[in-house]
Scaffold this motif. Structure first.
Motif, PDB file in Angstrom:
ATOM      1  N   UNK A 128      -3.313   2.132  -3.113  1.00 27.18           N
ATOM      2  CA  UNK A 128      -2.147   1.340  -3.052  1.00 27.18           C
ATOM      3  C   UNK A 128      -2.413  -0.171  -3.312  1.00 27.18           C
ATOM      4  N   UNK A 129      -3.982  -0.617  -2.755  1.00 29.40           N
ATOM      5  CA  UNK A 129      -4.380  -2.026  -3.207  1.00 29.40           C
ATOM      6  C   UNK A 129      -4.509  -1.982  -4.580  1.00 29.40           C
ATOM      7  N   UNK A 130      -5.196  -1.127  -5.072  1.00 24.23           N
ATOM      8  CA  UNK A 130      -5.389  -1.216  -6.389  1.00 24.23           C
ATOM      9  C   UNK A 130      -4.254  -1.292  -7.473  1.00 24.23           C
ATOM     10  N   UNK A 131      -3.345  -0.451  -7.251  1.00 27.26           N
ATOM     11  CA  UNK A 131      -2.073  -0.278  -7.794  1.00 27.26           C
ATOM     12  C   UNK A 131      -1.372  -1.672  -7.824  1.00 27.26           C
ATOM     13  N   UNK A 132      -1.316  -2.240  -6.680  1.00 30.15           N
ATOM     14  CA  UNK A 132      -0.553  -3.460  -6.405  1.00 30.15           C
ATOM     15  C   UNK A 132      -0.984  -4.558  -7.208  1.00 30.15           C
ATOM     16  N   UNK A 133      -2.281  -4.811  -7.284  1.00 32.68           N
ATOM     17  CA  UNK A 133      -2.917  -5.773  -7.913  1.00 32.68           C
ATOM     18  C   UNK A 133      -2.822  -5.660  -9.307  1.00 32.68           C
ATOM     19  N   UNK A 134      -2.964  -4.247  -9.721  1.00 32.64           N
ATOM     20  CA  UNK A 134      -2.847  -3.950 -11.305  1.00 32.64           C
ATOM     21  C   UNK A 134      -1.389  -4.511 -11.728  1.00 32.64           C
ATOM     22  N   UNK A 135      -0.274  -4.325 -11.012  1.00 29.03           N
ATOM     23  CA  UNK A 135       1.197  -4.233 -11.057  1.00 29.03           C
ATOM     24  C   UNK A 135       1.359  -5.660 -11.012  1.00 29.03           C
ATOM     25  N   UNK A 136       1.108  -6.544 -10.161  1.00 31.94           N
ATOM     26  CA  UNK A 136       1.660  -7.747  -9.789  1.00 31.94           C
ATOM     27  C   UNK A 136       0.717  -8.918  -9.895  1.00 31.94           C
TER      28      UNK A 136
ATOM     29  N   UNK B  81      -3.746 -16.587  -4.620  1.00 29.82           N
ATOM     30  CA  UNK B  81      -4.970 -16.613  -3.616  1.00 29.82           C
ATOM     31  C   UNK B  81      -3.963 -16.046  -2.361  1.00 29.82           C
ATOM     32  N   UNK B  82      -2.700 -16.509  -1.975  1.00 28.80           N
ATOM     33  CA  UNK B  82      -1.916 -16.280  -1.010  1.00 28.80           C
ATOM     34  C   UNK B  82      -1.512 -14.699  -1.050  1.00 28.80           C
ATOM     35  N   UNK B  83      -0.932 -14.502  -2.247  1.00 31.85           N
ATOM     36  CA  UNK B  83      -0.477 -13.267  -2.874  1.00 31.85           C
ATOM     37  C   UNK B  83      -1.382 -12.174  -2.884  1.00 31.85           C
ATOM     38  N   UNK B  84      -2.697 -12.568  -2.956  1.00 33.59           N
ATOM     39  CA  UNK B  84      -3.779 -11.465  -2.796  1.00 33.59           C
ATOM     40  C   UNK B  84      -3.903 -11.172  -1.216  1.00 33.59           C
ATOM     41  N   UNK B  85      -3.934 -12.008  -0.513  1.00 33.97           N
ATOM     42  CA  UNK B  85      -3.982 -11.856   0.942  1.00 33.97           C
ATOM     43  C   UNK B  85      -2.987 -11.076   1.527  1.00 33.97           C
ATOM     44  N   UNK B  86      -1.751 -11.285   0.932  1.00 39.90           N
ATOM     45  CA  UNK B  86      -0.406 -10.594   1.408  1.00 39.90           C
ATOM     46  C   UNK B  86      -0.678  -9.215   0.946  1.00 39.90           C
TER      47      UNK B  86
END
Length: 272
Positions: free
Chosen positions: A1-9, A49-54
């Motif tokens: 999920x972490x990988x997918x969310x970072x790839x997508x967003x 930065x905030x987005x990634x911590x979220x």
């Protein structure tokens, strides 16, 4: 999920994507971690930065940032007065101790590190160190994420060098950034990490550089925000919003000086 969310967003941040996923996944899979995971995220406002911590919080906890095991601190909100530093130290230490006692896999996020009193951040050093137990509590499963604008100039300097030499941002390696970033943050009087023992004692596991965002990344942010609101994408409005942002350096106009920070407000104007 972490990988997918970072790839997508997350856009334009290949280093962040690679380092954060590797660091978090490796830490969670390590059944015998010797210390908590400490990530320090650096870059200009609006780079994510905030987005990634979220996204990290949402990937680990069912309720994301709303989880009672996720603790957010904002320097100017929670620790505003320099003369109360000793009180803040006691409160912060007891908050960390109490919450890790309840849930060893607690997540602590410290925002605006560049505005935090230098002495305060050193007060959490014991929790980040290689101790098996501190007063009967183990902190080795906890995660600490620090967010800061400190080092952004150094990151931009490296990115600009690559651009001016005709190389793509994707060619930038973590090694091109890591040492220069930790040294510049350590020696920056406005960083919160100013001569901090966290850096001195190598307790930060990764300094994660967020590159300044280019015009094409701003357009990606606008597109995703439009879609997330359920509107059909109007290419004309999308381009207009991206064009309205201000870019630097003044001559080349490569990087958005607010990243994707004001995209939301601009969409309110066009889709009211």
């Amino acid at each position: 999920a972490l990988q997918e969310n970072l790839d997508r967003k997350l856009f334009g941040q290949h280093l962040v994507n690679k380092v954060v996923v590797k660091a978090v996944k490796g830490f969670l899979n390590n059944t015998n971690a010797k210390k908590p995971l400490a990530l320090s995220l650096h870059g200009w406002t609006g780079t994510g930065k905030n987005f990634v911590s979220k996204i990290v919080a949402e990937s680990l906890y069912k309720r994301g940032l709303q989880s009672k095991y996720v603790h957010q601190f904002v320097a100017t909100l929670h620790f505003p007065h320099a003369h109360s530093i000793n009180l803040y130290k006691d409160q912060l230490q007891s908050w960390i101790r109490g919450n890790v006692s309840i849930c060893p896999r607690s997540l602590f996020i410290f925002d605006e590190m560049d505005k935090m009193h230098a002495g305060l951040i050193d007060s959490i050093k014991p929790f980040l160190d290689y101790y098996e137990l501190l007063d009967g509590v183990s902190y080795r499963q906890a995660i600490f994420i620090f967010l800061s604008n400190a080092g952004a100039e150094k990151i931009t300097e490296v990115a600009l060098d690559f651009w001016r030499n005709g190389r793509t941002r994707e060619e930038i390696l973590l090694t091109d950034m890591q040492n220069a970033l930790s040294v510049s943050v350590f020696n920056n009087k406005n960083s919160g990490f100013w001569h901090s023992t966290l850096i001195d004692k190598n307790l930060i596991d990764y300094f994660v550089p967020f590159l300044p965002l280019e015009y094409k990344h701003v357009k990606m942010c606008v597109r995703v925000e439009i879609e997330s609101r359920g509107y059909a994408v109007d290419e004309d409005i999308l381009t207009r919003i991206a064009d309205e942002m201000t870019y630097f350096p003044r001559e080349e106009r490569i990087y958005s000086d607010k990243g994707c920070k004001t995209v939301d407000a601009k969409l309110d104007y066009y889709y009211d």
